[in-house]
Write a protein that holds these residues in place. Structure first.
Motif, mmCIF file in Angstrom:
data_model
loop_
_atom_site.group_PDB
_atom_site.id
_atom_site.type_symbol
_atom_site.label_atom_id
_atom_site.label_comp_id
_atom_site.label_asym_id
_atom_site.label_seq_id
_atom_site.Cartn_x
_atom_site.Cartn_y
_atom_site.Cartn_z
ATOM 1 N N ALA A 32 0.833 -1.205 0.000
ATOM 2 C CA ALA A 32 0.000 0.000 0.000
ATOM 3 C C ALA A 32 0.867 1.254 0.000
ATOM 4 N N LEU A 33 0.354 2.319 -0.588
ATOM 5 C CA LEU A 33 0.985 3.624 -0.514
ATOM 6 C C LEU A 33 0.439 4.300 0.735
ATOM 7 N N HIS A 34 1.338 4.830 1.569
ATOM 8 C CA HIS A 34 0.907 5.479 2.808
ATOM 9 C C HIS A 34 1.069 6.988 2.714
ATOM 10 N N ILE A 35 -0.052 7.686 2.744
ATOM 11 C CA ILE A 35 -0.064 9.143 2.862
ATOM 12 C C ILE A 35 -1.176 9.480 3.850
ATOM 13 N N PRO A 36 -0.805 9.890 5.076
ATOM 14 C CA PRO A 36 -1.835 10.201 6.078
ATOM 15 C C PRO A 36 -2.792 11.299 5.608
ATOM 16 N N LEU A 37 -4.044 11.201 6.018
ATOM 17 C CA LEU A 37 -5.044 12.208 5.686
ATOM 18 C C LEU A 37 -4.541 13.599 6.053
ATOM 19 N N SER A 38 -3.892 13.724 7.199
ATOM 20 C CA SER A 38 -3.423 15.030 7.671
ATOM 21 C C SER A 38 -2.352 15.637 6.767
ATOM 22 N N GLU A 39 -1.727 14.818 5.908
ATOM 23 C CA GLU A 39 -0.676 15.291 5.012
ATOM 24 C C GLU A 39 -1.077 15.191 3.538
ATOM 25 N N PHE A 40 -2.295 14.741 3.272
ATOM 26 C CA PHE A 40 -2.653 14.399 1.899
ATOM 27 C C PHE A 40 -2.563 15.586 0.944
ATOM 28 N N ALA A 41 -3.083 16.730 1.346
ATOM 29 C CA ALA A 41 -3.053 17.892 0.443
ATOM 30 C C ALA A 41 -1.618 18.281 0.106
ATOM 31 N N ALA A 42 -0.744 18.283 1.104
ATOM 32 C CA ALA A 42 0.650 18.672 0.878
ATOM 33 C C ALA A 42 1.412 17.635 0.056
ATOM 34 N N ARG A 43 0.999 16.381 0.114
ATOM 35 C CA ARG A 43 1.712 15.301 -0.571
ATOM 36 C C ARG A 43 0.954 14.779 -1.795
ATOM 37 N N TYR A 44 0.003 15.558 -2.287
ATOM 38 C CA TYR A 44 -0.815 15.128 -3.415
ATOM 39 C C TYR A 44 0.041 14.778 -4.633
ATOM 40 N N GLY A 45 1.102 15.524 -4.860
ATOM 41 C CA GLY A 45 1.993 15.236 -5.987
ATOM 42 C C GLY A 45 2.619 13.861 -5.875
ATOM 43 N N GLU A 46 2.970 13.461 -4.660
ATOM 44 C CA GLU A 46 3.515 12.117 -4.437
ATOM 45 C C GLU A 46 2.477 11.057 -4.803
ATOM 46 N N PHE A 47 1.234 11.322 -4.448
ATOM 47 C CA PHE A 47 0.160 10.400 -4.807
ATOM 48 C C PHE A 47 0.025 10.286 -6.321
ATOM 49 N N THR A 48 -0.013 11.422 -7.023
ATOM 50 C CA THR A 48 -0.235 11.384 -8.470
ATOM 51 C C THR A 48 0.898 10.672 -9.205
ATOM 52 N N GLN A 49 2.109 10.733 -8.665
ATOM 53 C CA GLN A 49 3.229 10.022 -9.289
ATOM 54 C C GLN A 49 3.112 8.513 -9.101
ATOM 55 N N ALA A 50 2.556 8.091 -7.972
ATOM 56 C CA ALA A 50 2.482 6.660 -7.653
ATOM 57 C C ALA A 50 1.202 6.000 -8.150
ATOM 58 N N ALA A 51 0.140 6.771 -8.292
ATOM 59 C CA ALA A 51 -1.164 6.205 -8.637
ATOM 60 C C ALA A 51 -1.187 5.694 -10.069
ATOM 61 N N PRO A 52 -1.966 4.651 -10.310
ATOM 62 C CA PRO A 52 -2.096 4.149 -11.682
ATOM 63 C C PRO A 52 -2.824 5.174 -12.552
ATOM 64 N N GLN A 53 -2.361 5.322 -13.768
ATOM 65 C CA GLN A 53 -2.989 6.283 -14.680
ATOM 66 C C GLN A 53 -4.275 5.749 -15.298
ATOM 67 N N ASP A 54 -4.414 4.436 -15.339
ATOM 68 C CA ASP A 54 -5.590 3.853 -15.981
ATOM 69 C C ASP A 54 -6.279 2.820 -15.105
ATOM 70 N N GLY A 55 -6.124 2.959 -13.797
ATOM 71 C CA GLY A 55 -6.733 1.989 -12.896
ATOM 72 C C GLY A 55 -7.429 2.678 -11.742
ATOM 73 N N ARG A 56 -8.026 1.876 -10.931
ATOM 74 C CA ARG A 56 -8.800 2.379 -9.802
ATOM 75 C C ARG A 56 -7.916 2.491 -8.563
ATOM 76 N N VAL A 57 -8.180 3.520 -7.767
ATOM 77 C CA VAL A 57 -7.499 3.726 -6.501
ATOM 78 C C VAL A 57 -8.434 3.257 -5.393
ATOM 79 N N HIS A 58 -7.943 2.352 -4.547
ATOM 80 C CA HIS A 58 -8.710 1.834 -3.418
ATOM 81 C C HIS A 58 -8.185 2.532 -2.171
ATOM 82 N N VAL A 59 -9.026 3.303 -1.504
ATOM 83 C CA VAL A 59 -8.603 4.114 -0.368
ATOM 84 C C VAL A 59 -9.059 3.434 0.923
ATOM 85 N N ILE A 60 -8.125 3.311 1.883
ATOM 86 C CA ILE A 60 -8.408 2.582 3.119
ATOM 87 C C ILE A 60 -7.911 3.363 4.332
#
Length: 109
Positions: A32-60
């Protein structure tokens, strides 16, 4: 709110864990990719680099509340995202592996 059951997740599905650091360290899903909710806005770029471009994101998260917030945000950004119903509590109860930050068996806080 788009949701998915833990039982419907497959190996290799992209999983975003938005719990806090202490929860992650105690136990998380392998890969899993770990980005705490409290840091999500600041680390959004990290998410976009890791997330699949053509797949679904499962958030837990622990039980589904925090992950629902992130799921709604991602959907508003045009990303195919779903909230994992019941979170890590259901994940662990279903017998899915939970690892600590050293790779040993972990627990869900």
């Amino acid at each position: 709110m788009p949701t998915v059951e833990v039982a419907d997740l497959k190996d290799g599905d992209f999983l975003l864990d938005v719990r806090e650091d202490n929860e992650w360290q105690a136990g998380h899903a392998e890969g899993a990719l770990h980005i705490p909710l409290s840091e999500f806005a600041a680390r959004y770029g990290e998410f976009t680099q890791a997330a699949p471009q053509d797949g679904r994101v499962h958030v837990i998260c622990r039980s589904g509340g925090r992950s629902a917030q992130v799921t709604m945000y991602l959907v508003q950004q045009g990303i195919e995202a779903v909230n994992v119903d019941g979170g890590m509590q259901v994940w662990a109860a279903a017998g899915r592996p939970v690892l600590d930050d050293k790779g040993a068996p972990g627990v869900v806080l």
